[in-house]
Design a protein around this motif. Structure first.
Motif, PDB file in Angstrom:
ATOM      1  N   SER A  38      -6.642   2.199 -25.379  1.00  0.00           N
ATOM      2  CA  SER A  38      -6.673   3.638 -25.151  1.00  0.00           C
ATOM      3  C   SER A  38      -5.578   4.051 -24.173  1.00  0.00           C
ATOM      4  N   LYS A  39      -5.352   5.338 -24.105  1.00  0.00           N
ATOM      5  CA  LYS A  39      -4.333   5.873 -23.207  1.00  0.00           C
ATOM      6  C   LYS A  39      -4.908   6.059 -21.810  1.00  0.00           C
ATOM      7  N   GLY A  40      -4.069   5.793 -20.830  1.00  0.00           N
ATOM      8  CA  GLY A  40      -4.389   6.089 -19.441  1.00  0.00           C
ATOM      9  C   GLY A  40      -3.253   6.901 -18.860  1.00  0.00           C
ATOM     10  N   GLU A  41      -3.525   7.549 -17.755  1.00  0.00           N
ATOM     11  CA  GLU A  41      -2.508   8.381 -17.097  1.00  0.00           C
ATOM     12  C   GLU A  41      -2.214   7.836 -15.719  1.00  0.00           C
ATOM     13  N   ILE A  42      -0.928   7.732 -15.374  1.00  0.00           N
ATOM     14  CA  ILE A  42      -0.545   7.295 -14.033  1.00  0.00           C
ATOM     15  C   ILE A  42      -0.808   8.445 -13.073  1.00  0.00           C
ATOM     16  N   VAL A  43      -1.651   8.186 -12.064  1.00  0.00           N
ATOM     17  CA  VAL A  43      -1.982   9.228 -11.099  1.00  0.00           C
ATOM     18  C   VAL A  43      -1.329   8.985  -9.740  1.00  0.00           C
ATOM     19  N   ASP A  44      -0.840   7.774  -9.496  1.00  0.00           N
ATOM     20  CA  ASP A  44      -0.145   7.479  -8.243  1.00  0.00           C
ATOM     21  C   ASP A  44       0.748   6.267  -8.463  1.00  0.00           C
ATOM     22  N   LEU A  45       1.807   6.169  -7.686  1.00  0.00           N
ATOM     23  CA  LEU A  45       2.761   5.061  -7.770  1.00  0.00           C
ATOM     24  C   LEU A  45       3.114   4.574  -6.383  1.00  0.00           C
ATOM     25  N   ASN A  46       3.382   3.265  -6.262  1.00  0.00           N
ATOM     26  CA  ASN A  46       4.078   2.761  -5.086  1.00  0.00           C
ATOM     27  C   ASN A  46       5.208   1.878  -5.597  1.00  0.00           C
ATOM     28  N   ASP A  47       5.766   1.008  -4.794  1.00  0.00           N
ATOM     29  CA  ASP A  47       6.967   0.263  -5.187  1.00  0.00           C
ATOM     30  C   ASP A  47       6.848  -0.470  -6.517  1.00  0.00           C
ATOM     31  N   GLU A  48       5.773  -1.236  -6.710  1.00  0.00           N
ATOM     32  CA  GLU A  48       5.679  -1.997  -7.945  1.00  0.00           C
ATOM     33  C   GLU A  48       4.351  -1.848  -8.680  1.00  0.00           C
ATOM     34  N   TYR A  49       3.493  -0.953  -8.220  1.00  0.00           N
ATOM     35  CA  TYR A  49       2.184  -0.751  -8.848  1.00  0.00           C
ATOM     36  C   TYR A  49       1.950   0.710  -9.202  1.00  0.00           C
ATOM     37  N   ALA A  50       1.102   0.911 -10.202  1.00  0.00           N
ATOM     38  CA  ALA A  50       0.707   2.261 -10.615  1.00  0.00           C
ATOM     39  C   ALA A  50      -0.816   2.323 -10.650  1.00  0.00           C
ATOM     40  N   VAL A  52      -3.797   3.811 -12.476  1.00  0.00           N
ATOM     41  CA  VAL A  52      -3.983   4.354 -13.820  1.00  0.00           C
ATOM     42  C   VAL A  52      -5.416   4.838 -13.980  1.00  0.00           C
ATOM     43  N   LYS A  53      -5.535   6.066 -14.487  1.00  0.00           N
ATOM     44  CA  LYS A  53      -6.843   6.659 -14.792  1.00  0.00           C
ATOM     45  C   LYS A  53      -7.010   6.629 -16.299  1.00  0.00           C
ATOM     46  N   PHE A  54      -7.988   5.842 -16.754  1.00  0.00           N
ATOM     47  CA  PHE A  54      -8.311   5.818 -18.173  1.00  0.00           C
ATOM     48  C   PHE A  54      -9.388   6.848 -18.430  1.00  0.00           C
ATOM     49  N   TYR A  55      -9.400   7.404 -19.617  1.00  0.00           N
ATOM     50  CA  TYR A  55     -10.331   8.486 -19.940  1.00  0.00           C
ATOM     51  C   TYR A  55     -11.659   7.942 -20.452  1.00  0.00           C
ATOM     52  N   PRO A  59     -13.805   3.313 -12.889  1.00  0.00           N
ATOM     53  CA  PRO A  59     -12.870   3.589 -11.795  1.00  0.00           C
ATOM     54  C   PRO A  59     -11.414   3.427 -12.236  1.00  0.00           C
ATOM     55  N   ASN A  60     -10.534   4.070 -11.511  1.00  0.00           N
ATOM     56  CA  ASN A  60      -9.101   3.901 -11.731  1.00  0.00           C
ATOM     57  C   ASN A  60      -8.715   2.463 -11.382  1.00  0.00           C
ATOM     58  N   ILE A  61      -7.590   1.995 -11.900  1.00  0.00           N
ATOM     59  CA  ILE A  61      -7.173   0.609 -11.697  1.00  0.00           C
ATOM     60  C   ILE A  61      -5.693   0.553 -11.337  1.00  0.00           C
ATOM     61  N   TRP A  62      -5.347  -0.319 -10.373  1.00  0.00           N
ATOM     62  CA  TRP A  62      -3.955  -0.551 -10.017  1.00  0.00           C
ATOM     63  C   TRP A  62      -3.417  -1.665 -10.900  1.00  0.00           C
ATOM     64  N   LEU A  63      -2.298  -1.420 -11.560  1.00  0.00           N
ATOM     65  CA  LEU A  63      -1.620  -2.421 -12.371  1.00  0.00           C
ATOM     66  C   LEU A  63      -0.145  -2.429 -12.010  1.00  0.00           C
ATOM     67  N   ARG A  64       0.471  -3.615 -12.096  1.00  0.00           N
ATOM     68  CA  ARG A  64       1.911  -3.693 -11.853  1.00  0.00           C
ATOM     69  C   ARG A  64       2.640  -2.920 -12.943  1.00  0.00           C
ATOM     70  N   LEU A  65       3.750  -2.331 -12.584  1.00  0.00           N
ATOM     71  CA  LEU A  65       4.523  -1.537 -13.543  1.00  0.00           C
ATOM     72  C   LEU A  65       4.940  -2.336 -14.758  1.00  0.00           C
ATOM     73  N   ASP A  66       5.256  -3.620 -14.580  1.00  0.00           N
ATOM     74  CA  ASP A  66       5.664  -4.421 -15.746  1.00  0.00           C
ATOM     75  C   ASP A  66       4.483  -4.801 -16.631  1.00  0.00           C
ATOM     76  N   GLN A  67       3.265  -4.487 -16.208  1.00  0.00           N
ATOM     77  CA  GLN A  67       2.074  -4.737 -17.016  1.00  0.00           C
ATOM     78  C   GLN A  67       1.669  -3.503 -17.823  1.00  0.00           C
ATOM     79  N   LEU A  68       2.501  -2.478 -17.774  1.00  0.00           N
ATOM     80  CA  LEU A  68       2.209  -1.234 -18.483  1.00  0.00           C
ATOM     81  C   LEU A  68       3.276  -0.943 -19.524  1.00  0.00           C
TER      82      LEU A  68
END
Length: 72
Positions: A38-50, A52-55, A59-68
């Motif tokens: 399913s689609k999730g939306e990036i709600v916040d970013l830092n250097d290498e993590y995002a 993500v809020k899934f619909y 709870p929201n989940i932090w994932l590394r940018l290269d994992q998205l």
């Protein structure tokens, strides 16, 4: 692709990058299917993590940018 992700981008987890990651070996490797299907939306970013809020009601989940990967 990770350099094009920003707040508000629609994403899903990239299975091959997440399943072989350090994070996967440090926790339960039974990832819920919705993060890949399913689609999730990036709600916040830092250097290498995002953050993500899934619909789905989870709870929201932090994932590394290269994992998205971006989705349309």
């Amino acid at each position: 692709m990770a350099d094009k992700l920003k707040k508000g981008s629609l994403v899903r987890a990239a299975r091959e990058n997440l399943e072989n990651s350090v994070e996967a070996t440090a926790s339960d490797t039974r990832f819920p299917p919705y993060i890949f299907e399913s689609k999730g939306e990036i709600v916040d970013l830092n250097d290498e993590y995002a953050l993500v809020k899934f619909y789905v009601p989870t709870p929201n989940i932090w994932l590394r940018l290269d994992q998205l990967e971006g989705v349309d």
